[in-house]
Write an enzyme that holds these catalytic residues in place. Structure first.
Site, short mmCIF file in Angstrom:
data_model
loop_
_atom_site.label_atom_id
_atom_site.label_comp_id
_atom_site.label_asym_id
_atom_site.label_seq_id
_atom_site.Cartn_x
_atom_site.Cartn_y
_atom_site.Cartn_z
N SER A 44 26.88 -4.60 62.67
CA SER A 44 26.08 -3.42 62.34
C SER A 44 24.58 -3.67 62.53
O SER A 44 24.11 -4.82 62.45
CB SER A 44 26.33 -3.00 60.89
N1 SAH Z 1 30.52 -6.14 58.64
C1 SAH Z 1 30.71 -6.37 60.04
C2 SAH Z 1 30.95 -5.07 60.76
C3 SAH Z 1 32.12 -5.19 61.65
S1 SAH Z 1 32.66 -3.69 62.42
C4 SAH Z 1 29.54 -7.12 60.63
O1 SAH Z 1 28.44 -7.09 60.07
O2 SAH Z 1 29.73 -7.76 61.66
C5 SAH Z 1 34.05 -3.27 61.40
C6 SAH Z 1 35.18 -4.25 61.34
O3 SAH Z 1 36.23 -3.66 60.58
C7 SAH Z 1 35.79 -4.63 62.69
O4 SAH Z 1 35.73 -6.01 62.85
C8 SAH Z 1 37.24 -4.14 62.57
O5 SAH Z 1 38.16 -4.98 63.25
C9 SAH Z 1 37.46 -4.15 61.07
N2 SAH Z 1 38.54 -3.30 60.57
C10 SAH Z 1 38.92 -2.08 60.98
N3 SAH Z 1 39.92 -1.60 60.22
C11 SAH Z 1 40.19 -2.57 59.30
C12 SAH Z 1 41.13 -2.69 58.22
N4 SAH Z 1 42.00 -1.73 57.91
N5 SAH Z 1 41.12 -3.82 57.47
C13 SAH Z 1 40.23 -4.82 57.75
N6 SAH Z 1 39.34 -4.77 58.76
C14 SAH Z 1 39.31 -3.65 59.52
#
Ligand code: SAH
Length: 214
Positions: free
Chosen positions: A61
């Protein structure tokens, strides 16, 4: 320019100027080396004002969104916090600076593994990792003082609300697949207080209480 100088500049120009004022959040954003969570070919863009690609079609993000969501959580040093969507592990590190214990769930095993390696290498010992569907929360470790969902959800999963402690805060982007609104839900006894923040864009939360198909 070195990474530390860029990081301090990021905090001044992207966070403080836009109204992030929680001292502990600003300190954590100054401290955590964001570039370490970014693939080498994009590292020179680590402190730019935007999200970046981290593989598996997922993103780290934008710094401002990380700071805003963290500020909404209002963590203190004795709190237990659940993060849904470990991704790169960057937000996880910010949480680990501010709370006593972080529980983080990621649906893609390869991302979870990579995040674990980086966080271990940076010396964080207060993070528990799980691979799986975080839309269901982490029942065994609940209740949590804070829950942060870093992927966009079609609605607010009541199962996550049920894992909040009294006074606990849930921060979650809710909306369509393409644009969402950031919500904070605070549990006060049996009631839930909902507050709406800015609009935002996140990758979809997939799973039982998120989007059913990709
Ligand atoms: N906090 C992260 C943002 C990652 S984007 C950062 O700063 O890098 C969101 C993430 O949520 C992705 O990696 C995706 O694979 C994950 N995601 C999506 N659905 C999910 C679920 N049901 N349970 C766990 N992770 C999930």
């Amino acid at each position: 320019m070195d990474f530390e100088t860029e990081r301090y500049r990021m905090v001044d120009t992207q966070l403080k100027k836009r109204g992030i004022s929680d001292f502990r959040v600003l300190e954590a954003m100054r401290k955590v080396p964001r570039h370490r969570f970014i693939p080498p070919e994009l590292r020179s863009s680590a402190y730019e004002d935007r999200p970046l690609s981290i593989g598996e079609e997922q993103t780290i993000s934008q710094p401002y969104m990380v700071a805003l969501m963290t500020e909404c959580l209002r963590l203190d040093s004795e709190d237990a916090v659940l993060e849904v969507g470990t991704g790169s592990g960057y937000q996880t590190a910010i949480l680990a600076e501010l709370a006593e214990k972080v529980y983080t769930i990621e649906i893609h095993e390869s991302l979870s593994e990579k995040a674990r390696e980086i966080l271990t290498d940076l010396g964080y010992t207060n993070v528990a990792f799980r691979v799986g569907d975080g839309s269901k929360g982490w029942e065994e470790e609940s209740p949590f003082n804070g829950i942060i969902v870093t992927a966009g959800s079609p609605d607010i999963p009541s199962i996550l609300e049920s894992q909040l402690s009294d006074g606990g805060r849930l921060v979650i982007p809710v909306g369509s697949r393409f644009v969402q609104t950031l919500f904070t839900i605070t549990r006060v006894g049996k009631s839930l207080q909902k507050r709406e923040f800015t609009s935002c864009v996140f990758v979809p939360l997939v799973g039982e209480y998120g989007w059913r198909e990709i």
